[in-house]
Motif scaffolding. Sequence first.
Motif, PDB file in Angstrom:
ATOM      1  N   GLY A 133       3.946  73.582 -60.321  1.00  0.00           N
ATOM      2  CA  GLY A 133       3.909  72.835 -61.457  1.00  0.00           C
ATOM      3  C   GLY A 133       4.494  73.554 -62.680  1.00  0.00           C
ATOM      4  O   GLY A 133       4.813  73.255 -63.609  1.00  0.00           O
ATOM      5  N   LEU A 134       5.484  74.924 -62.312  1.00  0.00           N
ATOM      6  CA  LEU A 134       6.142  75.597 -63.194  1.00  0.00           C
ATOM      7  C   LEU A 134       7.111  74.828 -63.756  1.00  0.00           C
ATOM      8  O   LEU A 134       8.141  73.930 -63.140  1.00  0.00           O
ATOM      9  CB  LEU A 134       6.733  76.851 -62.430  1.00  0.00           C
ATOM     10  CG  LEU A 134       7.008  77.766 -63.641  1.00  0.00           C
ATOM     11  CD1 LEU A 134       5.655  78.464 -64.009  1.00  0.00           C
ATOM     12  CD2 LEU A 134       7.679  79.135 -62.727  1.00  0.00           C
ATOM     13  N   ASP A 135       7.169  74.685 -65.027  1.00  0.00           N
ATOM     14  CA  ASP A 135       8.360  73.989 -65.918  1.00  0.00           C
ATOM     15  C   ASP A 135       8.174  72.425 -65.753  1.00  0.00           C
ATOM     16  O   ASP A 135       9.203  71.759 -65.971  1.00  0.00           O
ATOM     17  CB  ASP A 135       9.701  74.591 -65.579  1.00  0.00           C
ATOM     18  CG  ASP A 135      10.146  75.816 -65.925  1.00  0.00           C
ATOM     19  OD1 ASP A 135       9.212  76.519 -66.837  1.00  0.00           O
ATOM     20  OD2 ASP A 135      10.657  76.725 -65.155  1.00  0.00           O
ATOM     21  N   GLY A 136       7.168  71.944 -65.170  1.00  0.00           N
ATOM     22  CA  GLY A 136       6.872  70.745 -64.930  1.00  0.00           C
ATOM     23  C   GLY A 136       7.903  70.144 -63.814  1.00  0.00           C
ATOM     24  O   GLY A 136       8.096  68.854 -63.602  1.00  0.00           O
ATOM     25  N   LYS A 137       8.587  71.228 -63.247  1.00  0.00           N
ATOM     26  CA  LYS A 137       9.918  70.556 -62.235  1.00  0.00           C
ATOM     27  C   LYS A 137       9.731  71.001 -60.685  1.00  0.00           C
ATOM     28  O   LYS A 137      10.288  70.947 -59.710  1.00  0.00           O
ATOM     29  CB  LYS A 137      11.104  70.959 -62.649  1.00  0.00           C
ATOM     30  CG  LYS A 137      11.400  70.434 -63.906  1.00  0.00           C
ATOM     31  CD  LYS A 137      12.841  70.713 -64.401  1.00  0.00           C
ATOM     32  CE  LYS A 137      13.254  69.919 -65.597  1.00  0.00           C
ATOM     33  NZ  LYS A 137      14.434  70.168 -65.967  1.00  0.00           N
ATOM     34  N   TRP A 138       8.688  72.217 -60.640  1.00  0.00           N
ATOM     35  CA  TRP A 138       8.554  72.758 -59.238  1.00  0.00           C
ATOM     36  C   TRP A 138       7.042  72.677 -58.631  1.00  0.00           C
ATOM     37  O   TRP A 138       6.115  72.692 -59.332  1.00  0.00           O
ATOM     38  CB  TRP A 138       8.682  74.266 -59.254  1.00  0.00           C
ATOM     39  CG  TRP A 138      10.102  74.873 -59.751  1.00  0.00           C
ATOM     40  CD1 TRP A 138      10.683  74.699 -60.883  1.00  0.00           C
ATOM     41  CD2 TRP A 138      11.234  74.736 -58.915  1.00  0.00           C
ATOM     42  NE1 TRP A 138      12.043  74.963 -60.836  1.00  0.00           N
ATOM     43  CE2 TRP A 138      12.412  74.988 -59.598  1.00  0.00           C
ATOM     44  CE3 TRP A 138      11.242  74.830 -57.193  1.00  0.00           C
ATOM     45  CZ2 TRP A 138      13.488  75.355 -58.971  1.00  0.00           C
ATOM     46  CZ3 TRP A 138      12.415  75.077 -56.885  1.00  0.00           C
ATOM     47  CH2 TRP A 138      13.504  75.232 -57.521  1.00  0.00           C
ATOM     48  N   PHE A 139       7.055  72.054 -57.313  1.00  0.00           N
ATOM     49  CA  PHE A 139       5.740  71.640 -56.769  1.00  0.00           C
ATOM     50  C   PHE A 139       5.943  71.994 -55.272  1.00  0.00           C
ATOM     51  O   PHE A 139       6.862  71.959 -54.706  1.00  0.00           O
ATOM     52  CB  PHE A 139       5.729  70.123 -57.128  1.00  0.00           C
ATOM     53  CG  PHE A 139       5.458  69.751 -58.316  1.00  0.00           C
ATOM     54  CD1 PHE A 139       4.477  69.762 -59.072  1.00  0.00           C
ATOM     55  CD2 PHE A 139       6.720  69.262 -59.170  1.00  0.00           C
ATOM     56  CE1 PHE A 139       4.196  69.239 -60.409  1.00  0.00           C
ATOM     57  CE2 PHE A 139       6.688  68.950 -60.192  1.00  0.00           C
ATOM     58  CZ  PHE A 139       5.103  68.936 -60.842  1.00  0.00           C
ATOM     59  N   ALA A 140       4.884  72.387 -54.799  1.00  0.00           N
ATOM     60  CA  ALA A 140       4.502  72.788 -53.414  1.00  0.00           C
ATOM     61  C   ALA A 140       5.029  71.488 -52.547  1.00  0.00           C
ATOM     62  O   ALA A 140       4.791  70.353 -53.274  1.00  0.00           O
ATOM     63  CB  ALA A 140       3.337  72.904 -52.920  1.00  0.00           C
ATOM     64  N   VAL A 141       5.713  71.696 -51.589  1.00  0.00           N
ATOM     65  CA  VAL A 141       6.314  70.332 -50.799  1.00  0.00           C
ATOM     66  C   VAL A 141       5.363  70.092 -49.863  1.00  0.00           C
ATOM     67  O   VAL A 141       4.842  70.954 -48.929  1.00  0.00           O
ATOM     68  CB  VAL A 141       7.690  70.674 -50.160  1.00  0.00           C
ATOM     69  CG1 VAL A 141       7.715  72.031 -49.369  1.00  0.00           C
ATOM     70  CG2 VAL A 141       8.271  69.702 -49.796  1.00  0.00           C
ATOM     71  N   GLY A 142       5.246  68.702 -49.793  1.00  0.00           N
ATOM     72  CA  GLY A 142       4.211  68.327 -48.621  1.00  0.00           C
ATOM     73  C   GLY A 142       5.116  67.992 -47.205  1.00  0.00           C
ATOM     74  O   GLY A 142       6.222  68.132 -47.228  1.00  0.00           O
ATOM     75  N   PRO A 143       4.341  67.771 -46.234  1.00  0.00           N
ATOM     76  CA  PRO A 143       5.111  67.665 -44.897  1.00  0.00           C
ATOM     77  C   PRO A 143       6.100  66.525 -44.771  1.00  0.00           C
ATOM     78  O   PRO A 143       6.809  66.470 -43.782  1.00  0.00           O
ATOM     79  CB  PRO A 143       4.107  67.545 -43.921  1.00  0.00           C
ATOM     80  CG  PRO A 143       2.625  67.170 -44.628  1.00  0.00           C
ATOM     81  CD  PRO A 143       3.014  67.779 -46.069  1.00  0.00           C
ATOM     82  N   LYS A 144       6.117  65.678 -45.735  1.00  0.00           N
ATOM     83  CA  LYS A 144       7.168  64.487 -45.759  1.00  0.00           C
ATOM     84  C   LYS A 144       8.166  64.636 -46.849  1.00  0.00           C
ATOM     85  O   LYS A 144       8.859  63.874 -47.228  1.00  0.00           O
ATOM     86  CB  LYS A 144       6.671  63.091 -45.712  1.00  0.00           C
ATOM     87  CG  LYS A 144       5.465  62.782 -44.409  1.00  0.00           C
ATOM     88  CD  LYS A 144       5.315  61.623 -44.392  1.00  0.00           C
ATOM     89  CE  LYS A 144       4.783  61.038 -42.991  1.00  0.00           C
ATOM     90  NZ  LYS A 144       5.617  61.104 -41.931  1.00  0.00           N
ATOM     91  N   GLY A 145       7.900  65.847 -47.529  1.00  0.00           N
ATOM     92  CA  GLY A 145       8.723  66.314 -48.699  1.00  0.00           C
ATOM     93  C   GLY A 145       8.284  65.572 -50.008  1.00  0.00           C
ATOM     94  O   GLY A 145       9.021  65.888 -50.887  1.00  0.00           O
ATOM     95  N   GLN A 146       6.942  65.235 -49.938  1.00  0.00           N
ATOM     96  CA  GLN A 146       6.244  64.617 -51.255  1.00  0.00           C
ATOM     97  C   GLN A 146       6.063  65.696 -51.805  1.00  0.00           C
ATOM     98  O   GLN A 146       5.791  67.105 -51.428  1.00  0.00           O
ATOM     99  CB  GLN A 146       5.363  63.697 -50.820  1.00  0.00           C
ATOM    100  CG  GLN A 146       4.104  64.412 -50.294  1.00  0.00           C
ATOM    101  CD  GLN A 146       4.077  64.589 -48.880  1.00  0.00           C
ATOM    102  OE1 GLN A 146       5.049  64.920 -48.246  1.00  0.00           O
ATOM    103  NE2 GLN A 146       3.053  64.738 -48.501  1.00  0.00           N
ATOM    104  N   LYS A 147       5.834  65.811 -53.125  1.00  0.00           N
ATOM    105  CA  LYS A 147       4.890  66.797 -53.997  1.00  0.00           C
ATOM    106  C   LYS A 147       3.429  66.716 -53.506  1.00  0.00           C
ATOM    107  O   LYS A 147       3.150  65.849 -53.234  1.00  0.00           O
ATOM    108  CB  LYS A 147       4.831  66.360 -55.590  1.00  0.00           C
ATOM    109  CG  LYS A 147       6.219  66.152 -56.205  1.00  0.00           C
ATOM    110  CD  LYS A 147       6.125  65.840 -57.605  1.00  0.00           C
ATOM    111  CE  LYS A 147       7.338  65.317 -58.221  1.00  0.00           C
ATOM    112  NZ  LYS A 147       7.173  64.839 -59.902  1.00  0.00           N
TER     113      LYS A 147
END
Length: 150
Positions: A133-147
Amino acid sequence: MVDSTARDAGLNGTGGTVVGTAVQETPPQWVQLAAVTSPGLAAPHLININQAVLYRFDGDTADSGQSNCNGTCAAKWPPVTIKEGGNVYLAGVNPKDVAAVRRADGKVQVTVGGWPVYRFSGDAGAGDLNGQGLDGKWFAVGPKGQKAVR
């Protein structure tokens, strides 16, 4: 892409993938992506062979064929790179969802669901989620590329 883990393929070690805040000087021979859940994030998300959480950047665009995180951004958010011709080993990730793009610096970066994948330099240990959630732009990536969000 190899639809099995590195261990299943008889490999030991990390393939050259660095740990924690270390800089990836040369692309690894192979990388492993594994889908997991964790106490800090119940949504399925990806980790590498060192159990470092992997991220996606909302400043990128899926299937654009490029990364928009270069220079100082890439120093803070190191791209998950691989030696050209190297293998990507998978656990809980569909091989059809994994590909690669050539970065502006010429290195090959792994993508999932069309999204370039990164580590976070602020994650020092296995399973750290300091970039989530850093800077509202970075998220752990899911196995299909989703947030992967809480």
